[in-house]
Design an enzyme around this catalytic site. Structure first.
Site, mmCIF file in Angstrom:
data_model
loop_
_atom_site.group_PDB
_atom_site.id
_atom_site.type_symbol
_atom_site.label_atom_id
_atom_site.label_comp_id
_atom_site.label_asym_id
_atom_site.label_seq_id
_atom_site.Cartn_x
_atom_site.Cartn_y
_atom_site.Cartn_z
ATOM 1 N N GLU A 181 0.842 -1.210 0.000
ATOM 2 C CA GLU A 181 0.000 0.000 0.000
ATOM 3 C C GLU A 181 0.872 1.253 0.000
ATOM 4 O O GLU A 181 1.693 1.439 0.905
ATOM 5 C CB GLU A 181 -0.910 -0.007 1.244
ATOM 6 N N LYS A 194 -6.746 -0.192 12.085
ATOM 7 C CA LYS A 194 -6.198 -0.665 10.806
ATOM 8 C C LYS A 194 -4.983 0.190 10.431
ATOM 9 O O LYS A 194 -3.974 -0.319 9.925
ATOM 10 C CB LYS A 194 -7.276 -0.602 9.721
ATOM 11 N N ASP A 221 4.599 -14.225 12.239
ATOM 12 C CA ASP A 221 3.246 -14.746 12.069
ATOM 13 C C ASP A 221 2.286 -13.566 12.228
ATOM 14 O O ASP A 221 1.748 -13.304 13.307
ATOM 15 C CB ASP A 221 2.979 -15.835 13.120
ATOM 16 N N HIS A 253 -2.434 10.618 -0.415
ATOM 17 C CA HIS A 253 -2.658 9.292 -1.000
ATOM 18 C C HIS A 253 -2.652 9.350 -2.516
ATOM 19 O O HIS A 253 -2.059 8.523 -3.182
ATOM 20 C CB HIS A 253 -4.028 8.760 -0.548
HETATM 21 C C1 MEV Z 1 -5.561 3.509 5.436
HETATM 22 O O1 MEV Z 1 -4.825 2.376 5.062
HETATM 23 C C2 MEV Z 1 -5.461 3.760 6.935
HETATM 24 C C3 MEV Z 1 -6.326 4.908 7.456
HETATM 25 O O2 MEV Z 1 -7.694 4.706 7.096
HETATM 26 C C4 MEV Z 1 -6.182 4.891 8.962
HETATM 27 C C5 MEV Z 1 -7.117 5.852 9.697
HETATM 28 O O3 MEV Z 1 -8.167 6.202 9.152
HETATM 29 O O4 MEV Z 1 -6.769 6.212 10.831
HETATM 30 C C6 MEV Z 1 -5.902 6.227 6.895
#
Ligand code: MEV
Length: 396
Positions: free
Chosen positions: A84, A261, A277, A374
């Site tokens: 990513e 995430k 792992d 991004h």
């Molecule tokens: C994207 O891979 C991760 C984000 O969505 C994390 C977040 O929103 O804090 C940008």
């Protein structure tokens, strides 16, 4: 860890060969590892054929280095394998701001894993804890008899406890806590669980059920914190916005999962680079997030007098021995870049990387939004996709 600076200016502007040359100059890579990486880091299929079944090829990911990390007063280059765009840049940028305020500080618990032994149909389940307590020393000795080499190396079973999950049905579970040294420990604790199950049955009766590690190793936690000044953020308003963004995750599981995430973007990337792992790490992180009722963020940011302070706390079972940590040349090279084979230090670096990525995400979201940065990086990826399409068309 290494004694050089992780702040290598202009690194991202170099081409791949130039970046590798800079790493070689820092002296972190052995000749073997630099040879392997210079040749593109390709691992022969014959080597990976032994790692899995029905192997037909290898699947490569970009191997990158996150810069600017200073963790417990030591500079460290953080290897990351992830596809990513923006994760490595985000981690490096956040680490640059954190190092102005002194860097990340943290500690990892002793590497104690949890083995579960399930007994069903235990008669008088309510009395099981007392019966186990009376035999505790003998049960711990039996656990250690199953893993003599780990005991010789200073590890072994350090404690146990009992949980009655369903008194009426006689479902009782014992946890054996095992110091697994620098290993991830799954095999060791599974060995312990299988060896002690008959002794547990002798003690409390019932039918032996599962004997397996838990991927929620609550005695193997890592905690890291970091500060960023309001000045480095361009003012108090940005500090406020970051704290409000963090609070949103504390109030709402729909936001907390995305927030987490973002943490795991970095934790997983380091895990993959270092042959960990990552499935177990993911499972543990999310189980921990949900442990207190509701689903919560594993990293939070609060105001300080002059900026913000972030803390992350999560279970982290990582290894510097066993698995693919010495069986995969790319993973070995990544360990050389990291500069340590100490599993507790690795856990602290991974959590620091997670906190860094979380901070970068909150800063972007609370500021100009995530899309601007991004999209710049996605544009680069789109160029790579176009080049690949052209290559395929030319072959036709
Ligand atoms: C994207 O891979 C991760 C984000 O969505 C994390 C977040 O929103 O804090 C940008």
């Amino acid at each position: 860890m290494t004694s050089f600076t992780s702040r290598i200016s202009g690194f991202h502007r170099l081409d791949v060969a130039g970046r590798l040359a800079r790493l070689v100059e820092t002296g972190v890579l052995s000749e073997d590892a630099s040879g392997h990486l210079t040749a593109g880091g390709v691992v022969p299929v014959s080597a990976v054929d032994k790692m899995s079944e029905n192997v037909i090829a290898t699947q490569a990911l970009p191997l990158s280095v996150a810069l600017n990390f200073r963790v417990n007063q030591e500079d460290v280059l953080v290897p990351m394998a992830v596809e990513e765009p923006s994760i490595v840049a985000a981690a490096s940028n956040a680490a640059r701001l954190v190092r102005i305020a002194g860097g990340f500080t943290g500690e990892a618990d002793r590497p104690v894993m949890t083995a579960q032994v399930q007994l069903d149909d235990v008669p008088d389940a309510a009395s099981a804890p007392a019966k186990v307590e009376a035999r505790k020393d003998r049960l711990i000795a039996a656990a250690n008899d199953a893993i003599p080499r780990m005991v010789q190396r200073g590890g072994g079973c350090v404690d146990l406890d009992v949980r009655v999950l369903d008194e009426a049905a006689g479902v009782v579970v014992l946890h054996f806590y095992v110091d697994v040294g620098d290993a991830m420990g799954a095999n060791l604790v599974d060995t312990v669980a299988e060896a002690v199950a008959p002794k547990v049955q002798e003690a409390i009766g019932g039918e032996i059920g599962l004997r397996i590690l838990s991927n929620l190793p609550l005695r193997r936690m890592v905690r890291v914190s970091a500060r960023v000044s309001a000045e480095a953020l361009g003012g108090d308003e940005m500090a406020e916005r970051i704290v409000r963004a963090s609070r949103f995750a504390e109030l709402d599981p729909f936001r907390a999962v995305t927030h987490n995430k973002g943490v795991m973007n970095a934790v997983d990337a380091v895990a993959v680079a270092l042959g960990q792992d990552w499935r177990s790490i993911e499972a543990g992180a999310h189980a921990y997030a949900a442990l207190q009722g509701g689903y919560k963020p594993i990293a939070v940011w609060r105001r300080t007098d002059d900026g913000v302070e972030g803390t992350i706390e999560m279970p982290l079972a990582v290894a510097t021995v066993g698995g693919s940590t010495r069986a995969h040349r790319g993973v070995e090279a990544a360990f050389e870049i990291l500069g340590t084979r100490d599993a507790q230090k690795l856990a602290v670096v991974m959590a620091a990387a997670g906190l860094a990525c979380n901070f970068a995400a909150l800063k972007a979201l609370a500021g100009e939004g995530i899309q601007k940065g991004h999209m710049r990086l996605h544009h680069r990826k789109a160029e790579a996709e176009q080049a690949r399409r052209r290559e395929l068309e030319e072959r036709r």
